[in-house]
Write an enzyme that holds these catalytic residues in place. Structure first.
Site, PDB file in Angstrom:
ATOM      1  N   LYS A  28      46.484 -32.209 -24.412  1.00 23.23           N
ATOM      2  CA  LYS A  28      46.913 -31.636 -23.362  1.00 23.23           C
ATOM      3  C   LYS A  28      46.171 -30.678 -22.602  1.00 23.23           C
ATOM      4  O   LYS A  28      46.638 -29.945 -21.526  1.00 23.23           O
ATOM      5  CB  LYS A  28      48.314 -31.154 -23.203  1.00 23.23           C
ATOM      6  CG  LYS A  28      49.277 -32.622 -23.778  1.00 23.23           C
ATOM      7  CD  LYS A  28      51.102 -32.448 -24.089  1.00 23.23           C
ATOM      8  CE  LYS A  28      52.034 -33.349 -23.662  1.00 23.23           C
ATOM      9  NZ  LYS A  28      53.063 -33.688 -24.886  1.00 23.23           N
TER      10      LYS A  28
HETATM   11  N1  LIG Z   1      44.059 -39.948 -25.018  1.00 16.38           N
HETATM   12  C1  LIG Z   1      45.476 -40.336 -25.940  1.00 16.38           C
HETATM   13  N2  LIG Z   1      45.400 -41.530 -25.846  1.00 16.38           N
HETATM   14  C2  LIG Z   1      46.897 -43.240 -25.774  1.00 16.38           C
HETATM   15  N3  LIG Z   1      47.589 -42.216 -25.542  1.00 16.38           N
HETATM   16  C3  LIG Z   1      47.342 -41.054 -25.406  1.00 16.38           C
HETATM   17  C4  LIG Z   1      46.731 -39.853 -25.145  1.00 16.38           C
HETATM   18  N4  LIG Z   1      47.165 -38.804 -26.060  1.00 16.38           N
HETATM   19  C5  LIG Z   1      48.338 -38.954 -26.348  1.00 16.38           C
HETATM   20  N5  LIG Z   1      49.086 -40.403 -26.207  1.00 16.38           N
HETATM   21  C6  LIG Z   1      50.098 -41.219 -25.750  1.00 16.38           C
HETATM   22  O1  LIG Z   1      50.968 -40.519 -25.244  1.00 16.38           O
HETATM   23  C7  LIG Z   1      52.452 -40.265 -25.340  1.00 16.38           C
HETATM   24  C8  LIG Z   1      53.112 -38.838 -25.462  1.00 16.38           C
HETATM   25  O2  LIG Z   1      52.221 -38.110 -25.692  1.00 16.38           O
HETATM   26  P1  LIG Z   1      52.241 -36.733 -25.874  1.00 16.38           P
HETATM   27  O3  LIG Z   1      52.826 -36.219 -25.196  1.00 16.38           O
HETATM   28  O4  LIG Z   1      53.201 -36.170 -27.204  1.00 16.38           O
HETATM   29  O5  LIG Z   1      51.090 -35.882 -26.010  1.00 16.38           O
HETATM   30  P2  LIG Z   1      49.826 -35.454 -26.714  1.00 16.38           P
HETATM   31  O6  LIG Z   1      48.621 -35.447 -25.622  1.00 16.38           O
HETATM   32  O7  LIG Z   1      50.265 -36.452 -28.018  1.00 16.38           O
HETATM   33  O8  LIG Z   1      49.735 -34.114 -27.052  1.00 16.38           O
HETATM   34  P3  LIG Z   1      49.374 -32.798 -27.848  1.00 16.38           P
HETATM   35  O9  LIG Z   1      48.137 -32.469 -26.950  1.00 16.38           O
HETATM   36  O10 LIG Z   1      50.358 -32.028 -28.158  1.00 16.38           O
HETATM   37  O11 LIG Z   1      48.462 -33.742 -28.486  1.00 16.38           O
HETATM   38  C9  LIG Z   1      52.499 -41.037 -27.054  1.00 16.38           C
HETATM   39  O12 LIG Z   1      52.955 -42.177 -27.577  1.00 16.38           O
HETATM   40  C10 LIG Z   1      50.746 -40.498 -27.513  1.00 16.38           C
HETATM   41  O13 LIG Z   1      50.248 -41.380 -28.666  1.00 16.38           O
END
Ligand SMILES: Nc1ncnc2c1ncn2[C@@H]1O[C@H](COP(=O)(O)OP(=O)(O)OP(=O)(O)O)[C@@H](O)[C@H]1O
Length: 522
Positions: A287
């Site tokens: 994010k």
């Molecule tokens: N790069 C990615 N590829 C595939 N799935 C993702 C990815 N980033 C997040 N997800 C999935 O999206 C869903 C929502 O994720 P979340 O809102 O926690 O975002 P995040 O990007 O993982 O957060 P952060 O930036 O804090 O790591 C979760 O199931 C997570 O596994």
């Protein structure tokens, strides 16, 4: 057969085999896949929806819709320190923009609500009592200072830091005393050995003996908020979630989750860990990177269908090219058996290809809407309003897409396409007068030739222009450069015949007359 291919086939075979013997030796994930399918996308509002999150949301949506199931949106906001105030609102807007409208969620309601974890604290506190009573969880009164010392000690010994489970063994009397004295505490789950594999829908059987590696995890924090693991399991159970499709980074947490289901005496959903979308350097997209947010793509002018197609390129799940498939078609073609297990990077060229493919599709199916969208890129006070007729806009769209000149509508308002909308400026034309003394005569003659061209298409125009160049004693390249500048004020751009054809006969002649007029006026 190549080794990698053999590995994939073997994994598929294992997956089939392990699904059939589900429950024999695997850690139990006992929900029947054919029962009422309910899946959830459960992001945390700690940032804006990005490509990785969208891909996970999409696969949950596709899985649900391809099995006549329910797609739930749940907001996991238990980490109150990282909340971003407008994240939920924007997340819902971006899901809707992408077409992934939840059946149940914070703004859509549903009988399992509320769908925001911070509004479900009572449920977690009730649930934790259940585990404290049946002895699968315990109060831990270790201070942050002790935990820090433990951590440092492990680091000094070159070991991975882990909690030593000390409070597991406190006498009931000591616990009561500490609780009466209002000593701060957390609640931890007693980890049991998990040597047997559990069956992932994508990766097949996976064994991870978490108790060998980690200390007992915190499930309720000292502020009374549950941790991710605990709230996640409690909610999945009470929301009747049948399948958990989430990013691969959670794969090693699954044994913990399965132990929580066991502690409650509940049956677990089936798990599918999706491959991650990664950066150039192999790290997970996250994010905190600005240019991967879905809003960014919307603001750049990409179509929601194209952004959705784009994220399908990581993870697979389809037996055909997805560049031009609509969401309904993706639902029809989605097959979780085809989802790959390895992480990959996105290819930005595919997004361009997908956007172009979707624009082509819309040209046929929603032509009037597309024309209106193109018109909306211009302000109502803009001087070019009078040429923005449906007919002209349609011709520009047709040309720019069939000739592969653009991949999104907004490309058409870039400076290199200004010739489509604006006549060249007086000073641009006057510059030409100094290098071409008999320009007025040349242009007057040219208009006569063009008047006689019936079919104003590039193939018919090109020989007329070449002949005129020859008759005027100019090299074709010099003539074409000159005509391009007359028409557009540009030194580079599409071939002149193509320019004329897209601008249309009236417009082309009007431009040349306009230039003649400028040349004659001082
Ligand atoms: N790069 C990615 N590829 C595939 N799935 C993702 C990815 N980033 C997040 N997800 C999935 O999206 C869903 C929502 O994720 P979340 O809102 O926690 O975002 P995040 O990007 O993982 O957060 P952060 O930036 O804090 O790591 C979760 O199931 C997570 O596994």
């Amino acid at each position: 057969m190549a080794a990698s291919m053999r590995k994939i086939c073997f994994r598929r075979l294992l997956r089939r085999f392990s699904t059939k013997r589900k429950g024999v030796n695997c850690l139990s994930t006992s929900q029947d896949a054919s029962s009422n399918v309910r899946v959830r996308f459960a992001p945390s509002p700690t940032g804006y929806l990005h490509l990785g999150g969208l891909r996970t949301a999409l696969y949950n949506f596709l899985f649900a819709k391809s099995r006549e199931g329910t797609f739930v949106l749940r907001i996991e906001d238990t980490d109150q320190s990282r909340l971003i105030p407008d994240a939920l609102d924007k997340l819902e807007k971006m899901l809707e923009w992408s077409g992934l409208v939840p059946d149940e969620g914070p703004s859509h309601g549903g009988k399992y609500g509320p769908y925001i974890q911070s509004l479900r604290i009572d449920l977690y506190q009730e649930s934790i009592k259940q585990l404290l009573q049946n002895g699968t969880a315990y109060h831990c009164f270790c201070t942050p200072k002790r935990l820090d010392l433990l951590r440092r000690d492990s680091v000094r010994r070159g070991e991975t830091p882990r909690y030593d489970n000390r409070c597991r063994h406190l006498e009931p009397g000591v616990i009561k005393e500490k609780l009466d004295a209002k000593t701060p505490y957390v609640v931890r789950l007693k980890l049991e050995p998990t040597p047997d594999p559990w069956d992932d829908m994508i990766k097949g059987p996976i064994a991870h003996n978490v108790a060998e590696i980690e200390g007992d995890p915190v499930i309720l924090k000292s502020d009374g908020f549950p941790t991710y693991h605990f709230a996640n399991v409690v909610d999945d159970h009470y929301m009747g979630i049948s399948h958990v499709l989430r990013g691969d980074e959670w794969i090693h947490s699954t044994p913990k989750h399965l132990l929580l289901y066991k502690a409650f005496g509940w049956s677990a959903p089936r798990f599918a860990h999706l491959p991650l979308i990664v950066n150039q350097d192999g790290t997970k997209l996250s994010k905190r990177q600005g240019d991967i947010h879905i809003e960014h793509f919307r603001d750049q002018g990409y179509l929601p269908e194209a952004v959705v197609s784009y994220v399908t390129t990581i993870g697979g799940g389809f037996k055909c090219n997805t560049a031009s498939l609509t969401l309904d078609q993706l639902v029809q073609h989605f097959d979780i058996e085809r989802v790959k297990s390895y992480h990959s990077r996105l290819d930005p060229l595919f997004l361009e290809e997908a956007n172009r493919a979707h624009l082509m599709r819309l040209m046929k199916t929603r032509h009037a809407e597309l024309v209106a969208s193109l018109r909306s890129l211009f302000g109502s006070a803009d001087q070019q309003q009078e040429i923005l007729t449906d007919k002209y806009l349609s011709r520009v769209l047709h040309w720019s897409l069939t000739e592969d000149r653009i991949s999104k509508l907004t490309d058409l308002v870039q400076p290199k396409f200004a010739f489509l909308w604006e006549t060249p400026q007086r000073d641009q034309i006057q510059m030409l007068r100094s290098t071409h003394t008999s320009l007025t005569e040349l242009l007057t003659d040219c208009t006569k030739k063009l008047q006689n061209v019936g079919d104003f298409e590039k193939d018919g125009l090109a020989p007329v222009l070449r002949e005129h160049a020859k008759a005027s004693g100019l090299k074709t390249s010099v003539y074409m450069h000159l005509m391009r500048e007359v028409l557009s004020g540009l030194k580079e751009g599409p071939p002149v015949a193509e320019m004329m054809s897209v601008m249309g006969k009236d417009n082309t002649l009007r431009r040349i007359h306009h230039t003649i007029h400028l040349l004659q006026s001082r």
